[in-house]
Each structure stands twice: as structure tokens, then as C-alpha cells.
Write an enzyme that holds these catalytic residues in place. Structure first.
Site, mmCIF file in Angstrom:
data_model
loop_
_atom_site.group_PDB
_atom_site.id
_atom_site.type_symbol
_atom_site.label_atom_id
_atom_site.label_comp_id
_atom_site.label_asym_id
_atom_site.label_seq_id
_atom_site.Cartn_x
_atom_site.Cartn_y
_atom_site.Cartn_z
ATOM 1 N N THR A 168 16.013 64.104 44.769
ATOM 2 C CA THR A 168 15.926 65.759 45.253
ATOM 3 C C THR A 168 16.370 66.387 46.321
ATOM 4 O O THR A 168 16.026 65.897 46.911
ATOM 5 C CB THR A 168 14.716 65.997 44.492
ATOM 6 O OG1 THR A 168 14.020 66.032 43.476
ATOM 7 C CG2 THR A 168 14.858 67.392 45.166
ATOM 8 N N ASP B 86 18.590 70.653 42.514
ATOM 9 C CA ASP B 86 19.303 69.355 41.495
ATOM 10 C C ASP B 86 19.427 69.371 40.415
ATOM 11 O O ASP B 86 17.776 69.783 40.239
ATOM 12 C CB ASP B 86 20.216 68.363 42.302
ATOM 13 C CG ASP B 86 18.826 67.103 42.817
ATOM 14 O OD1 ASP B 86 18.540 65.800 42.470
ATOM 15 O OD2 ASP B 86 17.570 67.519 43.250
ATOM 16 N N ARG C 289 18.766 65.378 39.195
ATOM 17 C CA ARG C 289 17.894 64.387 38.931
ATOM 18 C C ARG C 289 17.200 63.730 39.410
ATOM 19 O O ARG C 289 16.423 63.566 40.625
ATOM 20 C CB ARG C 289 19.441 63.227 39.499
ATOM 21 C CG ARG C 289 19.167 61.660 39.860
ATOM 22 C CD ARG C 289 19.660 61.247 40.582
ATOM 23 N NE ARG C 289 21.513 61.279 40.351
ATOM 24 C CZ ARG C 289 22.609 60.635 40.789
ATOM 25 N NH1 ARG C 289 22.497 60.127 42.582
ATOM 26 N NH2 ARG C 289 23.432 60.411 40.212
ATOM 27 N N LYS D 15 13.712 71.483 37.834
ATOM 28 C CA LYS D 15 13.176 70.979 39.220
ATOM 29 C C LYS D 15 12.562 72.138 39.961
ATOM 30 O O LYS D 15 11.784 72.236 40.422
ATOM 31 C CB LYS D 15 13.401 70.354 40.311
ATOM 32 C CG LYS D 15 14.182 68.738 39.748
ATOM 33 C CD LYS D 15 14.746 68.170 40.734
ATOM 34 C CE LYS D 15 15.493 67.177 40.367
ATOM 35 N NZ LYS D 15 15.769 66.297 41.565
ATOM 36 N N GLY E 272 9.158 65.532 45.052
ATOM 37 C CA GLY E 272 8.612 64.239 45.521
ATOM 38 C C GLY E 272 7.877 63.343 43.655
ATOM 39 O O GLY E 272 8.714 63.576 42.984
ATOM 40 N N SER F 78 14.918 64.453 49.535
ATOM 41 C CA SER F 78 15.872 63.839 50.358
ATOM 42 C C SER F 78 16.914 63.916 51.051
ATOM 43 O O SER F 78 17.570 63.358 51.663
ATOM 44 C CB SER F 78 15.937 62.077 49.165
ATOM 45 O OG SER F 78 16.205 63.039 48.148
ATOM 46 N N ASP G 270 23.802 62.433 49.171
ATOM 47 C CA ASP G 270 22.188 61.815 49.243
ATOM 48 C C ASP G 270 22.538 61.453 47.747
ATOM 49 O O ASP G 270 22.881 61.655 46.415
ATOM 50 C CB ASP G 270 21.654 62.772 49.959
ATOM 51 C CG ASP G 270 19.861 62.395 49.068
ATOM 52 O OD1 ASP G 270 19.524 62.811 47.915
ATOM 53 O OD2 ASP G 270 19.860 61.277 49.162
ATOM 54 N N SER H 70 20.349 61.900 44.948
ATOM 55 C CA SER H 70 19.793 63.231 44.297
ATOM 56 C C SER H 70 21.851 63.845 43.422
ATOM 57 O O SER H 70 22.229 63.074 43.688
ATOM 58 C CB SER H 70 19.998 64.892 45.398
ATOM 59 O OG SER H 70 19.069 64.748 46.026
#
Lengths: 223, 267
Positions: B35, B51, B53, B67, B81, B163, B200, B203
Site C-alpha cells: 500500500t 493504490d 494492490r 482502499k 495494514g 509501505s 514500492d 504498491s
């Protein structure tokens, strides 16, 4: 009193996936070009494929520092062979050399997951697949690395005989043409990229056949 | 003495689990969202971004999950999380807010959602692994908060979590200005999420945006889709690979119901 565990590891995993497919008179070796550590990307443009001999190419995923050290050892051993025998090493010979080199470090292994591809002495495609400590087998196709669990079942479905009871048995060396095999490999990577976070960026394909070695590239998802 | 379960977490099996792990058991993983989630305050209100994923370790479990969660018509919450935790906690507080709206007859306030969320997370001492970016516009104006799994909160003009938070915050810290217009705000939020998506590994996929202003909310699902699947162009056919080797049909014995007497159910 529980045993104290090490809080430093000499290894890291740089991710990535490698695939090799053997044909009647060609061999396709492919790997993605993403190098990562943890959740970060180190570079989008790192080649995991190396030419060891005229008819022998290796692709390795895992810990790239160990991969690089392994490549150097093999290259130097090949040079010595050339000096002593006045010829290039054949792919099966290089296959055995790689196995021995890996087992030499059985108790502090190279964190390197390898596939070796090339043409054997008869000009037929050959693929050798390895684990980290040198156990190897000649096969018709193989994949290693973070996306291998996603790709292997697909290759089994497309290339393997569905049942040993069926005749004629489908030979592991694929009857596919060179372009069909390349298309298959591209599909494998495009699919693995969708679901594996460590695979992506670009796909590097190396094709060995009687005419020599050819290199191709394809873009993959960058997220 | 039999004490009835009052809900919450039961830690009875912790000792057994520790013993199993020491014997070499791999505990099951849960779906984390990896995320990148962001929020920023602009001239007329709040913009949230995320995002799409969802990961389970190194595998992408969902390529296009949502999300940005609904809390109230004027309040939305991004969650990072453990996916189950963010879903459960936002759904729960959303219901509580609705009941509260019926009770008070007024529009919900962001601080209400904030207090409900933080007190729930604190009481679970961080075991509910939900890191949230809460944003909305109410009678007191636009508000943006971050909520951490242990229950602490921050009130900020721009925020990132997950992240990919460092990748996104790098963009915000370079380009954020106070009092941006709507288009500038959307562009900056999209840029921050894209930074997370491409840099990242936790994500990826698409960018979702939610723009909240006084009296109006716009949920732009898949505002940007910069990662289309381009290969193969045509699909793959899978030939039937199972071959029938033997067919044997065994008829089941017929079960005949037996009624005795006739006084099955009296009264």
C-alpha cells in the site's frame, strides 16, 4: 536457555525469475531485468543472463553478489579448459562443472538458483536445472526464482504429456517452433509479472541455435 | 468455574503457538495491503488517494482492490495494514456514525470518526493492524488525520501511510503548497500515489482518488490506470488435458423412508 540466533545474515534475495525452454534445434533462455531488495527496487535494468561458452548460456536468480562470484569462477574455469583442450566447453560439460562448483560450497552455499541452456554435441537444445547446492537434471524446460511457482505449472500444462499412459508420449524437448517457444516464454513472464511483486520491468530473451546467439527484449509492467 | 467469553482476543493458544513455531511450524500469513495511501488539504476541502494492490507476502492477491472506505457522506478513510482489519474497523465505525447521525440529527464530524477509531484501536493494543488516513469536511471545516495501529493520531495538512509512504511523502514534501486548487491537488495526489506504485513493490496497479468538499464528494475509482496488461494480445486456449481411462458407474442403494405408527409429532 535458548540458543542465541545470529542477527546478521550474509545473504540477501534480489528477486527475479528465470526460464529456459529446449527445442529440437534451438534453446530459449529468458530472465526479467528487475533487481530488488526488500520492498525497494535497486535497478530496472540488470541482466541475469551470461554467456559461459559459445553454445552455453546461464541465467541465475537469487543473491546477485553470489551469482556474480559464481559467474567469475565458471568463466575462469572455462578459460583454463580452453587452454588445456584447445576447444570450447560443451553444454553438458559446463552443466557438470556448474554442479561441482555449487557442491564445492555445500556448507556455505552460493544463494543462486540457476538454469543452464544451450545446444548439446548433436545440436539439439538442452536445459539443465539446478538447486542452490548443485543437484541437477537435464530437462526439456525449467524455471527458477521468485516467479517459478507461478510459471512452472503453466509450462507443465503446455509442454508436458498429460499422462504417462497416453501414447505417443510427449517428448520433454518441445516440438514447438522457435517463434512459438518465444511467444510462450513472453506469456509466462507477462503473467508472472501480474502476480509476483519481484518480477517485472523488462524481459531479456536469449536464443541459441545453429546460426549463433540472438538477444531480444520486451517491456513488462513496472509497478 | 466456567467464565463465559466476553469477546475480544483470547490469548489462550499463544503458548502452544510458540511451541509449534519452535518446532518449525510456519504460521499462516494474512493478507496485508502493502500500500500507498495519501491525503492532502486543498483550498476547498480534502483529497484522498490510494493504490489498488493487495499482497500476500510476495504474491499479488488482488490487482484492483478498494482502499478508500466510506465512513459518512462527507468522510472517507484510506486503510493500510491487514486488509481484514481495515475493512472491519471502518465498516464498524461507519455504522456507529450512521446511528449517531440518526440520534443527533446532524451531519457527522471528522473528529467523531477519529475518536471512535482511535479508542477502538488503542483498546486492542495494536493487535488490530490498521493504519488509516481519515479525511472529510464537516461544519467546522476540512480535516485530515493519520491513525496508527496502536491508537495514536496526528492532524496534518498532508499525510502518507503504508509501505509506499516514503516514496509518496518525497513528492509531497517537494511540491505541496497551501491553498492549492482542485486540479492542482488531484495532480499532486496522483503523482504521490504513482511514486508509490512504481517505486514500492508492495504498491501497484491503479490510482483511486476521492475529493471531498463542503456539500459534495466525488469518488474517482481508477482515476489513473498506468499498468495495463499488454501481452499476450489474444488469449490462450487450454486443450482438454484430462483423458478418460475408465468409466464405472455404481448405482446408489435407494433409501426408502420408513414411517412407523403415525404419531411423529404431537402438539
Amino acid at each position: 536457555m535458548t540458543k542465541q540466533q545470529a542477527n546478521w545474515s550474509p545473504y540477501d534475495n534480489n528477486g527475479g525469475t528465470c526460464v529456459a525452454v529446449a527445442g529440437a534445434d534451438y534453446c530459449v533462455i529468458a530472465a526479467d531485468t528487475r533487481m530488488s531488495t526488500g520492498y525497494n527496487i535497486l535497478t530496472r535494468d540488470y541482466s541475469k543472463i551470461i554467456k559461459l561458452a559459445d553454445k552455453c548460456v546461464m541465467a541465475s536468480s537469487g543473491f546477485q553478489a553470489d551469482v556474480r562470484a559464481l559467474q567469475k569462477v565458471l568463466a575462469s574455469r572455462h578459460l583454463i579448459y580452453q587452454h588445456q583442450h584447445n576447444k570450447q566447453m560443451s553444454c553438458p560439460a559446463m552443466g557438470q562443472l556448474l554442479s561441482n562448483t555449487l557442491y564445492y560450497k555445500r556448507f556455505f552455499p552460493y544463494y543462486s538458483f540457476n538454469v543452464l541452456g544451450g545446444l548439446d554435441n548433436e545440436g539439439k537444445g538442452c536445459v539443465f536445472t539446478y538447486d542452490a547446492v548443485g543437484s541437477y537434471e537435464r530437462v526439456g524446460y525449467s524455471s527458477q526464482g521468485s516467479g517459478s511457482t507461478l510459471i512452472m505449472p503453466f509450462l507443465d500444462n503446455q509442454l508436458k504429456s498429460p499422462s504417462p499412459l497416453l501414447l505417443p508420449a510427449k517428448d520433454a524437448v518441445t516440438p514447438l517452433s522457435e517463434s512459438e517457444a518465444i511467444d510462450l516464454v513472453k506469456t509466462c513472464f507477462a503473467s508472472a509479472t501480474e502476480r509476483d511483486i519481484y518480477t517485472g520491468d523488462k524481459l531479456e530473451i536469449v536464443v541459441l541455435n545453429a546460426g549463433g546467439i540472438r538477444r531480444e527484449e520486451m517491456d513488462l509492467r513496472k509497478d | 468455574m466456567e467464565v463465559p467469553q466476553k469477546g475480544g482476543f483470547s490469548f489462550d493458544l499463544c503458548r502452544r503457538n510458540e511451541m509449534l513455531v519452535s518446532k518449525g511450524l510456519r504460521s499462516p500469513s494474512f493478507l496485508k495491503t502493502g500500500t500507498t495511501i495519501v491525503g492532502l488539504i486543498f483550498q476547498d476541502g480534502v483529497i484522498l488517494g490510494a493504490d489498488t494492490r493487495a499482497t500476500e507476502g510476495p504474491i499479488v492477491a488482488d490487482k484492483n482492490c478498494e482502499k478508500i472506505h466510506y465512513m459518512a457522506p462527507n468522510i472517507y478513510c484510506c486503510g493500510a495494514g491487514t486488509a481484514a482489519d481495515t475493512e472491519a474497523v471502518t465498516d464498524m465505525v461507519s455504522s456507529q456514525l450512521k446511528l449517531h447521525r440518526y440520534h443527533t440529527g446532524r451531519e457527522s464530524r471528522v473528529v467523531t470518526a477519529l475518536t471512535l477509531l482511535k479508542s477502538h484501536l488503542f483498546s486492542y493494543q495494536g493487535y488490530v493492524s490498521a493504519a488509516l488516513v481519515l479525511g472529510g469536511v464537516d461544519v467546522t471545516g476540512p480535516h485530515l488525520h493519520t491513525i496508527y495501529p496502536h491508537g495514536s493520531t496526528d492532524t496534518l495538512p498532508y499525510a502518507t501511510m503504508g509501505s509506499g509512504s516514503l516514496a509518496a511523502m518525497a513528492i509531497f514534501e517537494s511540491k505541496y503548497r497551501e491553498g492549492m486548487s482542485r486540479d492542482e491537488g488531484i495532480k499532486l495526489v496522483a503523482e504521490a500515489i504513482l511514486s508509490g506504485v512504481f517505486n514500492d513493490l508492495g504498491s501497484g496497479s491503479n490510482v483511486d482518488i476521492c475529493v471531498i468538499t463542503k456539500g459534495n464528494t466525488e469518488y474517482l475509482r481508477n482515476h489513473l490506470s498506468p499498468n495495463p496488461r499488454t501481452y499476450p494480445q489474444k488469449g490462450y486456449t487450454f486443450s482438454k488435458k484430462t483423458e478418460v481411462l475408465l468409466t464405472k458407474i455404481t448405482p446408489l442403494r435407494e433409501i426408502v423412508p420408513v414411517i412407523e405408527g403415525g404419531d411423529a409429532m404431537e402438539e
